[in-house]
Write a protein that holds these residues in place. Structure first.
Motif, PDB file in Angstrom:
ATOM      1  N   ASN A 128       0.797  -1.236   0.000  1.00 46.24           N
ATOM      2  CA  ASN A 128       0.000   0.000   0.000  1.00 46.24           C
ATOM      3  C   ASN A 128       0.827   1.283   0.000  1.00 46.24           C
ATOM      4  OD1 ASN A 128      -2.635  -1.070  -0.194  1.00 46.24           O
ATOM      5  ND2 ASN A 128      -2.543  -1.633   1.969  1.00 46.24           N
ATOM      6  N   ASP A 129       2.073   1.194  -0.379  1.00 49.83           N
ATOM      7  CA  ASP A 129       2.928   2.390  -0.436  1.00 49.83           C
ATOM      8  C   ASP A 129       2.821   3.025  -1.826  1.00 49.83           C
ATOM      9  OD1 ASP A 129       4.822   4.373  -0.250  1.00 49.83           O
ATOM     10  OD2 ASP A 129       6.404   3.083   0.564  1.00 49.83           O
ATOM     11  N   ASP A 130       1.737   3.780  -2.032  1.00 50.06           N
ATOM     12  CA  ASP A 130       1.542   4.420  -3.326  1.00 50.06           C
ATOM     13  C   ASP A 130       2.519   5.566  -3.538  1.00 50.06           C
ATOM     14  OD1 ASP A 130      -0.086   5.566  -1.267  1.00 50.06           O
ATOM     15  OD2 ASP A 130      -1.164   6.730  -2.782  1.00 50.06           O
ATOM     16  N   HIS A 131       3.049   6.142  -2.470  1.00 53.43           N
ATOM     17  CA  HIS A 131       4.064   7.186  -2.620  1.00 53.43           C
ATOM     18  C   HIS A 131       5.324   6.612  -3.268  1.00 53.43           C
ATOM     19  CE1 HIS A 131       6.374  10.801  -1.860  1.00 53.43           C
ATOM     20  NE2 HIS A 131       7.308  10.051  -1.313  1.00 53.43           N
ATOM     21  N   PHE A 132       5.750   5.444  -2.802  1.00 53.64           N
ATOM     22  CA  PHE A 132       6.916   4.797  -3.405  1.00 53.64           C
ATOM     23  C   PHE A 132       6.620   4.457  -4.864  1.00 53.64           C
ATOM     24  CE2 PHE A 132       9.368   1.123  -4.757  1.00 53.64           C
ATOM     25  CZ  PHE A 132      10.664   1.530  -4.469  1.00 53.64           C
ATOM     26  N   ALA A 133       5.426   3.920  -5.140  1.00 51.90           N
ATOM     27  CA  ALA A 133       5.053   3.571  -6.514  1.00 51.90           C
ATOM     28  C   ALA A 133       5.098   4.808  -7.411  1.00 51.90           C
ATOM     29  CB  ALA A 133       3.660   2.940  -6.535  1.00 51.90           C
ATOM     30  N   LYS A 134       4.578   5.919  -6.910  1.00 50.40           N
ATOM     31  CA  LYS A 134       4.581   7.162  -7.684  1.00 50.40           C
ATOM     32  C   LYS A 134       6.011   7.603  -7.984  1.00 50.40           C
ATOM     33  CE  LYS A 134       3.115  11.993  -7.444  1.00 50.40           C
ATOM     34  NZ  LYS A 134       2.370  12.991  -6.662  1.00 50.40           N
ATOM     35  N   CYS A 135       6.868   7.611  -6.980  1.00 49.31           N
ATOM     36  CA  CYS A 135       8.256   8.039  -7.173  1.00 49.31           C
ATOM     37  C   CYS A 135       8.979   7.112  -8.150  1.00 49.31           C
ATOM     38  CB  CYS A 135       8.996   8.085  -5.841  1.00 49.31           C
ATOM     39  SG  CYS A 135       8.379   9.364  -4.733  1.00 49.31           S
ATOM     40  N   GLU A 136       8.744   5.817  -8.005  1.00 52.83           N
ATOM     41  CA  GLU A 136       9.384   4.856  -8.899  1.00 52.83           C
ATOM     42  C   GLU A 136       8.930   5.066 -10.346  1.00 52.83           C
ATOM     43  OE1 GLU A 136      10.365   0.379  -8.147  1.00 52.83           O
ATOM     44  OE2 GLU A 136       8.319   0.503  -8.952  1.00 52.83           O
ATOM     45  N   CYS A 137       7.640   5.269 -10.563  1.00 54.16           N
ATOM     46  CA  CYS A 137       7.131   5.525 -11.915  1.00 54.16           C
ATOM     47  C   CYS A 137       7.713   6.809 -12.480  1.00 54.16           C
ATOM     48  CB  CYS A 137       5.603   5.610 -11.914  1.00 54.16           C
ATOM     49  SG  CYS A 137       4.768   4.052 -11.641  1.00 54.16           S
ATOM     50  N   LYS A 138       7.727   7.855 -11.663  1.00 53.31           N
ATOM     51  CA  LYS A 138       8.281   9.126 -12.117  1.00 53.31           C
ATOM     52  C   LYS A 138       9.746   8.976 -12.510  1.00 53.31           C
ATOM     53  CE  LYS A 138       7.465  12.646  -9.376  1.00 53.31           C
ATOM     54  NZ  LYS A 138       7.163  13.476  -8.198  1.00 53.31           N
ATOM     55  N   LEU A 139      10.513   8.243 -11.688  1.00 52.30           N
ATOM     56  CA  LEU A 139      11.947   8.090 -11.942  1.00 52.30           C
ATOM     57  C   LEU A 139      12.227   7.180 -13.127  1.00 52.30           C
ATOM     58  CD1 LEU A 139      14.883   8.643 -11.178  1.00 52.30           C
ATOM     59  CD2 LEU A 139      14.723   6.751  -9.536  1.00 52.30           C
ATOM     60  N   THR A 140      11.595   6.018 -13.158  1.00 54.44           N
ATOM     61  CA  THR A 140      11.961   5.030 -14.172  1.00 54.44           C
ATOM     62  C   THR A 140      11.271   5.247 -15.516  1.00 54.44           C
ATOM     63  OG1 THR A 140      10.251   3.474 -13.429  1.00 54.44           O
ATOM     64  CG2 THR A 140      12.452   3.268 -12.434  1.00 54.44           C
TER      65      THR A 140
END
Length: 154
Positions: free
Chosen positions: A64-76
């Motif tokens: 449930n860590d959507d913040h991490f998912a968002k950052c990962e999508c933005k970065l990669t």
């Protein structure tokens, strides 16, 4: 863009400048490529879809860590799209961030509005790439699609 020119066209009044630049570059290089891109800012619907996708990735892959998912999508995904479409972004990113380790990049990207800088066309590519990449990482999008459809019909 290796050696080229980007002209933002906002009306037919810009066409003579575009034509002159095309003629100049054609004479200089003997061959040119013309890309026409939807340069409107991403839509509100695209923005909402991106955030729903971050939540779904966070739920299925990262506890449930959507913040991490968002950052990962933005970065990669987002950074690559911006680097490909903006020489200014590429220069700044390559000079200041490219050499950093992955965790530090994620931390910095969390405060840079990467997806907000995308045009409508690039935001569409971003969404497609998130869908494809995370399906390969195990995200089951069928539940997401069904839930989204149910929400629209409610």
């Amino acid at each position: 863009m290796v050696d080229g020119l980007q002209i933002n066209v906002t009306s037919t009044d810009d066409f003579p400048r575009v034509k002159n630049s095309m003629v100049e570059y054609l004479k200089k290089y003997g061959k040119i490529v013309v890309n026409i891109v939807d340069a409107r800012r991403r839509s509100d619907l695209q923005n909402r879809l991106q955030h729903a996708m971050y939540r779904e990735i966070g739920k299925q892959l990262y506890g449930n860590d959507d913040h991490f998912a968002k950052c990962e999508c933005k970065l990669t995904i987002g950074v690559k799209l911006l680097r490909d479409s903006s020489e200014d972004f590429k220069k700044v990113y390559d000079k200041n961030l490219k050499h950093l380790d992955y965790e530090t990049k994620l931390e910095i990207i969390s405060v840079i509005p990467v997806s907000s800088l995308l045009s409508m066309g690039a935001a569409h590519q971003y969404i497609e790439k998130i869908y494809d990449d995370y399906a390969q990482k195990g995200v089951n999008w069928s539940d997401f699609v069904n839930q989204s459809r149910d929400q629209l019909n409610a």
